[in-house]
Design an enzyme around this catalytic site. Structure first.
Site, PDB file in Angstrom:
ATOM      1  N   SER A  96       0.843  -1.194   0.000  1.00  0.00           N
ATOM      2  CA  SER A  96       0.000   0.000   0.000  1.00  0.00           C
ATOM      3  C   SER A  96       0.879   1.245   0.000  1.00  0.00           C
ATOM      4  O   SER A  96       1.694   1.429  -0.901  1.00  0.00           O
ATOM      5  CB  SER A  96      -0.964  -0.037   1.202  1.00  0.00           C
ATOM      6  OG  SER A  96      -2.004   0.894   1.046  1.00  0.00           O
ATOM      7  N   GLU A 196      -2.068  -2.615  -8.120  1.00  0.00           N
ATOM      8  CA  GLU A 196      -3.217  -2.988  -7.298  1.00  0.00           C
ATOM      9  C   GLU A 196      -3.704  -1.724  -6.600  1.00  0.00           C
ATOM     10  O   GLU A 196      -2.965  -0.743  -6.497  1.00  0.00           O
ATOM     11  CB  GLU A 196      -2.841  -4.072  -6.277  1.00  0.00           C
ATOM     12  CG  GLU A 196      -1.724  -3.706  -5.317  1.00  0.00           C
ATOM     13  CD  GLU A 196      -2.163  -2.905  -4.099  1.00  0.00           C
ATOM     14  OE1 GLU A 196      -3.372  -2.917  -3.763  1.00  0.00           O
ATOM     15  OE2 GLU A 196      -1.299  -2.244  -3.496  1.00  0.00           O
ATOM     16  N   HIS A 263      -5.088  -5.491  -1.532  1.00  0.00           N
ATOM     17  CA  HIS A 263      -5.814  -5.176  -0.306  1.00  0.00           C
ATOM     18  C   HIS A 263      -6.965  -6.134  -0.009  1.00  0.00           C
ATOM     19  O   HIS A 263      -7.685  -5.939   0.970  1.00  0.00           O
ATOM     20  CB  HIS A 263      -6.386  -3.755  -0.386  1.00  0.00           C
ATOM     21  CG  HIS A 263      -5.361  -2.663  -0.266  1.00  0.00           C
ATOM     22  ND1 HIS A 263      -4.475  -2.357  -1.277  1.00  0.00           N
ATOM     23  CD2 HIS A 263      -5.087  -1.802   0.749  1.00  0.00           C
ATOM     24  CE1 HIS A 263      -3.719  -1.343  -0.901  1.00  0.00           C
ATOM     25  NE2 HIS A 263      -4.059  -0.998   0.322  1.00  0.00           N
TER      26      HIS A 263
END
Length: 292
Positions: A96, A196, A263
């Site tokens: 992330s 992503e 995630h």
């Protein structure tokens, strides 16, 4: 050493992460400021950078595990002691917002890192299979093979037939786009780009991919590995998989979605900055180790 370079973390989740790591025979220690908090940051920039540099400088520390992402890594990457990183390379894991730190470590030390769950563990999202995937990436030199899962939101994204090889580089799409124009944006020539994201509506995914195209970032990639785009919906009834196919499908390179990297529930771990092969026909991404 467990560090929090981005957002503040929850002690109860970190306790579960410590339990897992200890069960693997590792000796997790907490950075001095791991539980610091300053609004949406895990303490001030100087504190977060100090914890990173302490971990990189300590010869007893062999791995640096981020507790979570959130926001804030870009604010401290210029404070990282890259000489210490180069002098004593060690595995760094996170995802992330940690993509910004991983890009900086790649630029400053050519350090291969690990894109995987943070140490603030949540069993509901990262069950036993996710834990085993992280363990293998941290503690073995095994090749990692990630297979396409038909139920993933991006499973419909598949372009090309022939496999592509190159270093796997990337991570969170938002952080990749935010790195354009900075010293940390990697040269993606010949690379397999990993993307992503989470809770970004399709039009924002479109905007980010369009920006990468217009900036010339995607012109010489060897392939694109599409991970989880979790909760990426809005009221326009547009499927994020369709957006990904449209904006990536005409690059003339293999593109494979449905990879459980990101995630979503069942997130698996992959090294980044290491050789990889993307095979859209077989539906697999094969990645070399980040440790030796």
């Amino acid at each position: 050493m467990l560090v929090s370079p981005s957002g503040p973390t929850r002690p109860e989740r970190v306790a579960r992460g410590i339990e897992l790591l200890t069960g693997w025979g590792l000796r997790p220690v907490l950075a001095p400021n791991v539980y610091a908090r300053q609004g949406y940051l895990a303490g001030g920039d100087e504190l977060r950078a100090a914890d990173l540099n302490a971990a990189f400088a300590d010869p007893e520390v062999r791995g640096v595990l981020c507790t979570r992402g959130g926001y804030g890594a870009q604010r401290v990457v210029d404070l990282v002691d890259m000489a210490a990183v180069r002098a004593d390379p060690k595995v760094v894991a996170g995802f992330s917002d940690i993509t910004a730190l991983q890009f900086a470590l790649w630029r400053g030390a050519r350090l291969a890192t690990v894109h995987g769950p943070g140490a603030a563990w949540l069993d509901e999202r990262t069950p036993a299979e996710s834990a085993e995937s992280l363990r293998r990436a941290l503690t073995t030199t095994d090749e990692i093979v990630v297979g396409r899962i038909g139920t993933e939101e991006t499973a419909g994204v598949r372009v090309g037939a022939a496999p592509a090889t190159g270093p796997l580089i990337g991570g969170n799409l938002c952080l990749i786009v935010s790195s354009v124009g900075t010293p940390d944006m990697p040269d993606l020539t010949g690379a397999i780009l990993l993307v992503e994201d989470v809770e970004e509506p399709p039009y924002k995914v479109d905007r980010m991919l369009t920006h990468l195209r217009r900036a010339g970032v995607l012109e010489r990639v060897a392939g694109v590995a599409v991970g989880q785009f979790t909760n990426c919906r809005d009221g326009w009834q547009v499927d994020v998989a369709d957006v990904l196919t449209e904006r990536l499908g005409d690059l003339g390179v293999p593109v494979l979605g449905g990879l459980p990297i990101g995630h979503g529930v069942g997130q698996v771990t992959v090294p980044v900055g290491v050789p990889a092969t993307l095979d859209p026909t077989a539906g697999t991404l094969t990645v070399g180790p980040a440790v030796r």
